[in-house]
Each structure stands twice: as C-alpha cells, then as structure tokens.
Design an enzyme around this catalytic site. Structure first.
Site, PDB file in Angstrom:
ATOM      1  CE  LYS A   1      -9.063  -5.257  -5.279  1.00 11.51           C
ATOM      2  NZ  LYS A   1      -9.037  -5.093  -3.779  1.00 11.51           N
TER       3      LYS A   1
ATOM      4  CE  LYS B   1     -12.877   3.902  -3.441  1.00 13.74           C
ATOM      5  NZ  LYS B   1     -13.574   4.597  -2.189  1.00 13.74           N
TER       6      LYS B   1
ATOM      7  CE  LYS C   1      -4.175  -1.664   2.077  1.00 17.08           C
ATOM      8  NZ  LYS C   1      -5.070  -1.724   3.022  1.00 17.08           N
TER       9      LYS C   1
END
Length: 336
Positions: A200, A203, A117
């Site tokens: 994946k 959004k 991340k």
C-alpha cells in the site's frame, strides 16, 4: 421519506498522499453531494483512535489541522455536513465505556485488526488498541446513525456495533439503539506504492518516491510518475491482462479512479501502447485533480485560527446531536 444519518471518521495524518485522497477523502465529498435535504452527515477526525498507538503530541495536533484542511480543500462543506474533532465531543468516550460494559471479551478476541496491528507483541499492545472497536461502535451509535460507509477492512467492526446495540436493547428491554446499515462506497482503489505494486502507498515508506503527496509541486509529481516502477510490456486491451503485473495494474487503477472510469476503459484507451505514452497522461490527470485541492489546502493551513473555529463549531453541533441519546442511555442503565 425516511431520514438518513451518515457517520464516518478518519484518523489524522500529517503526510497526506494520493492514497488518502482517493481512498477516503473524496468518498466523503461524494457522499455529501448525495445528501437529500432531510439527511444529515457527521464526519469526524478520529484523534481518539489515533492515540491507541504512541503519538508525538505536537505532530498529532498538526495532523488534526492538516486533515481538517484536506477535507475542506477537497470539498467537505461544514454548512452541509458536521465536521468535527473526535476528542471535542466527550459523549463518544462516555458511551464507549458504557458499551464496553455490555460488549463481551470473546467478541473482541475475534477482531482481526487487533491481531494485525499488535503483531507479535500482543502483550505489549495498549488496552486502547484492543478495545477501540467499542469506541467505533459508540462513534456511530451516539448519533443514531442509519448508514455507515465501510470498506472491506471495517465490515467486522460495524457488525460488532450492531451486536452491541442489539445486546444493549435486549438486556434492558428497550429499543434505544437503531442498527446501522453498512454502506459500501463505490470501489475505492487500494492505491499502492509507486516503487512496489504489492504494498500500500504509505507515509511510513522511507522512499518519498513511493507516493504522491498532497503538497508535491507539479515538477515533483511528474518526476515521481516518470520514475514509477513499471514493466516493459504494453498495456493490454482489458484489465484482465494486468494480472501478474502489480505495478502496471496500480497505475491503471490510479488513472481510472482519478478520471472516474473503470480500469477496462483506461486499458481500452491505451491498449498496445507503452508507459512512455501512459505516464504523461497519468501525470496530467493527477495534477488536474490534486492541483486545486493542494492550493486550497495550503491556503487553509495558513489560517489555523479559522481551522480551529470550524472544528469548534462542528464539535458544538455534534455535542448537541449526541446529548439526547447519551442522556437516554444514562437513564436506562441507572446513572444519575
């Protein structure tokens, strides 16, 4: 019969899509249905975890309500399970600080998700992003969780929670924390983009045609599935024949998840047929599953006061459930 206490959380997102629904939301509803009378479940919206990266405050508040509405629309029953917002139960953050004084830097350095991340700008990442596995440990330990549903990407964090619990018990000579057991839910598909079967569904993808949103009307769902990337080959008789065909595999796995079948069963039904036959059936399955959920979600979002009331009631129950453990922890470490 031993009581089970299940604890799970999900970060709020204002743009809910099919991947969120199949990968997490429906799993919670299935777990709730499996509860025995003596069991308890605590489901929370992890807004404290969400702020480890920069958030727009207004969008975050909207995302919290949207996630609460989605969980309720999908079938989470606030009378059977305790549904609440993370930040409304201060025991999570207080216990995380105490556990952070027990956890070791070397343990956190081994957490692979921080490396993923933070990317190349590790020095610029927030301290919260680095230490959030300790907060995750507090999330489950504060309720004396016995079972925690985890996917492959969260196994390491539950192992850390168990290590922290064991070290606390050992350091202070107590048996205060139970060691939560991982519960592996039935395999949830990694729902991938309708435009690229190697990534994946997200959004953040700039193309709205890469995903099926919870709020998409039927005609838009149909159009997105018709435009979904596939290949010219017919469907094989078994799922093994999908190897090397990521877009075809993605659509088959979505159909299997929606209809609660295996990919092999879906392939057997459509063996030898092309996507001109398969896509209308997939559209019908999506609308049958998401149509009622979407309608309930929109109705719930129209009554924000009721959403806030449900979350406040759940937080009150969660605070009461967390208080005894936190009080014991404070006494154990010597805090007044």
């Amino acid at each position: 019969m031993t009581m089970r206490r299940i604890v799970s959380g999900i970060q709020p997102t204002g743009h809910l899509h099919l991947g969120n629904y199949l990968g997490a939301i429906r799993q919670w509803v299935d777990m709730q249905r499996a509860l025995r009378p003596e069991d308890e479940a605590f489901f929370f919206i992890a807004d404290l975890h969400a702020i480890t990266v920069r958030q727009d405050p207004r969008a975050l508040r909207e995302g919290i309500r949207a996630m609460a509405a989605a969980l309720l629309a999908a079938g989470v029953d606030p009378q059977r399970a305790t549904l609440f917002c993370h930040s409304q139960v201060p025991a999570h953050a207080e216990l995380a600080w105490i556990l952070g004084c027990v956890a070791r830097v070397g343990w956190l350095n081994r957490m692979t998700q921080f490396k993923e991340k933070s990317g190349k700008d590790r020095e610029g990442a927030s301290v919260g992003l680095y230490t959030y596995p300790v907060l995750q440990a507090a999330d489950v330990l504060v309720y004396r969780a016995t079972h925690v549903p985890v996917g492959e990407d969260q196994k390491q964090h539950l192992e850390l929670a168990r290590d922290i619990a064991l070290k606390f018990n050992t350091d202070f000579g107590v048996e205060l924390f139970a060691l939560p057991e991982p519960t592996i839910p039935p395999t949830a598909p990694r729902v991938r983009s309708l435009r690229d079967g190697t990534v994946k569904m997200s959004k953040s993808d700039p193309s709205d045609y890469s995903r099926i949103n919870l709020t998409d009307p039927p005609e838009l769902v149909s159009r997105k599935i018709q435009k979904a990337r596939t290949d010219p080959e017919p469907l094989p008789a078994t799922a093994a024949g999908l190897e090397g065909r990521p877009e075809a595999q993605n659509l088959v796995e979505i159909m299997a998840a929606l209809t609660r079948r295996t990919p092999d069963e879906v392939c057997a039904e459509f063996a030898g047929r092309g996507f001109a036959d398969f896509k209308p059936a997939l559209t019908e399955a999506i609308l049958a599953e998401l149509g009622p959920v979407s309608a309930r979600w929109k109705a719930l979002m129209a009554d924000r006061d009721e959403l806030d009331r449900i979350l406040a009631s759940g937080a009150e129950r969660a605070r009461a459930a967390a208080a005894p453990l936190l009080a014991e922890v404070r006494r154990t470490v010597g805090l007044p």
